[in-house]
Design a protein around this motif. Structure first.
Motif, short mmCIF file in Angstrom:
data_model
loop_
_atom_site.label_atom_id
_atom_site.label_comp_id
_atom_site.label_asym_id
_atom_site.label_seq_id
_atom_site.Cartn_x
_atom_site.Cartn_y
_atom_site.Cartn_z
N ALA A 136 0.85 -1.20 0.00
CA ALA A 136 0.00 0.00 0.00
C ALA A 136 0.88 1.24 0.00
N PRO A 137 0.34 2.39 -0.42
CA PRO A 137 1.13 3.62 -0.32
C PRO A 137 1.33 3.99 1.15
N TYR A 138 2.53 4.50 1.48
CA TYR A 138 2.77 4.85 2.88
C TYR A 138 1.85 6.00 3.29
N PRO A 139 1.43 6.03 4.57
CA PRO A 139 0.48 7.06 5.02
C PRO A 139 1.12 8.45 5.02
N LEU A 140 0.34 9.44 4.67
CA LEU A 140 0.82 10.81 4.62
C LEU A 140 0.72 11.48 5.98
N VAL A 141 1.55 12.49 6.19
CA VAL A 141 1.59 13.22 7.47
C VAL A 141 0.22 13.83 7.78
N ASN A 142 -0.47 14.32 6.78
CA ASN A 142 -1.78 14.93 7.00
C ASN A 142 -2.76 13.94 7.63
N ARG A 143 -2.57 12.64 7.41
CA ARG A 143 -3.46 11.63 7.96
C ARG A 143 -2.98 11.11 9.32
N THR A 144 -1.72 11.32 9.66
CA THR A 144 -1.18 10.73 10.88
C THR A 144 -0.96 11.74 12.01
N THR A 145 -1.06 13.03 11.74
CA THR A 145 -0.87 14.01 12.82
C THR A 145 -2.13 14.11 13.66
N GLY A 146 -1.95 14.47 14.89
CA GLY A 146 -3.09 14.66 15.78
C GLY A 146 -3.46 13.43 16.57
N TYR A 147 -2.83 12.30 16.29
CA TYR A 147 -3.11 11.09 17.05
C TYR A 147 -2.32 11.11 18.35
N SER A 148 -2.74 10.31 19.32
CA SER A 148 -2.02 10.23 20.59
C SER A 148 -0.66 9.58 20.38
N HIS A 149 0.18 9.71 21.37
CA HIS A 149 1.52 9.11 21.32
C HIS A 149 1.43 7.60 21.09
N PHE A 150 0.46 6.96 21.73
CA PHE A 150 0.32 5.51 21.65
C PHE A 150 -0.14 5.06 20.26
N THR A 151 -1.04 5.81 19.66
CA THR A 151 -1.50 5.49 18.30
C THR A 151 -0.37 5.70 17.30
N ALA A 152 0.40 6.78 17.46
CA ALA A 152 1.54 7.03 16.57
C ALA A 152 2.57 5.92 16.71
N MET A 153 2.80 5.45 17.93
CA MET A 153 3.75 4.36 18.16
C MET A 153 3.26 3.08 17.46
N LYS A 154 1.98 2.80 17.53
CA LYS A 154 1.42 1.63 16.86
C LYS A 154 1.59 1.73 15.35
N GLN A 155 1.38 2.94 14.81
CA GLN A 155 1.53 3.14 13.37
C GLN A 155 2.99 2.94 12.94
N LYS A 156 3.93 3.42 13.73
CA LYS A 156 5.35 3.24 13.42
C LYS A 156 5.74 1.77 13.49
N ASN A 157 5.23 1.06 14.48
CA ASN A 157 5.51 -0.37 14.61
C ASN A 157 4.90 -1.14 13.44
N GLN A 158 3.72 -0.74 13.01
CA GLN A 158 3.08 -1.38 11.87
C GLN A 158 3.91 -1.18 10.60
N ARG A 201 8.88 7.83 8.01
CA ARG A 201 8.59 6.57 8.69
C ARG A 201 9.16 5.38 7.93
N VAL A 202 9.11 5.42 6.62
CA VAL A 202 9.70 4.35 5.82
C VAL A 202 11.22 4.38 5.98
N LEU A 203 11.79 5.57 5.90
CA LEU A 203 13.24 5.73 6.00
C LEU A 203 13.77 5.28 7.36
N ASP A 204 13.03 5.56 8.42
CA ASP A 204 13.46 5.15 9.76
C ASP A 204 13.55 3.63 9.89
N CYS A 205 12.75 2.91 9.13
CA CYS A 205 12.80 1.44 9.16
C CYS A 205 14.03 0.89 8.45
#
Length: 146
Positions: free
Chosen positions: A11-33, A77-81
């Motif tokens: 799938a295309p990697y998620p854009l910042v506009n869709r991932t900002t505003g989430y809690s720290h825990f949700t962002a962590m789950k997205q990075k782990n995913q 996020r892709v680059l960090d992996c």
């Protein structure tokens, strides 16, 4: 001869506009995913030692094309992996050891300009053809980093 590692995420990697505003825990789950997706697609392609200097091309194939700053910022996020985990210096004795690039899988040494040339492209496609293509090319000493 330089090494080339290429893999495709489904799938295309998620854009910042869709991932900002989430809690720290949700962002962590997205990075782990994202780490799990990269590991599933390319773990068998990992080099024995991380590439010292590399050119990374990330192509985001999607129905719409995002603006440039959103496209480049979201590729983080892709680059960090792709980076290699490294322990940080502990300032106080007895402090917990922390890691730099803790989600890294060891494809490249670091994402600093000294070790990396990055290109990110948006490719417009049909809904059924959406994906992310990552190509890592090793830069040999006689090649110019530009």
């Amino acid at each position: 001869m330089s090494k080339v590692i290429s893999f495709t995420l489904p799938a295309p990697y998620p854009l910042v506009n869709r991932t900002t505003g989430y809690s720290h825990f949700t962002a962590m789950k997205q990075k782990n995913q994202m780490q799990r997706e990269v590991a599933a697609a390319a773990y068998h392609l990992r080099p024995a030692t991380p590439l010292q200097r590399a050119h990374v091309l990330i192509e985001r194939h999607s129905v719409g094309t995002p603006d440039t700053d959103n496209l480049w910022g979201s590729a983080k996020r892709v680059l960090d992996c792709l980076t290699t985990p490294a322990p940080l210096v502990v300032r106080k004795p007895g402090s917990r050891q922390r890691m730099k690039n803790k989600r890294g899988l060891g494809f490249i040494v670091d994402d600093s300009p000294k070790h990396l040339v990055l290109n990110v492209k948006a490719v417009k496609c049909r809904l059924c053809e959406q994906k992310t293509v990552v190509t890592i090319t090793e830069l040999v000493d006689d090649e110019v980093m530009a």
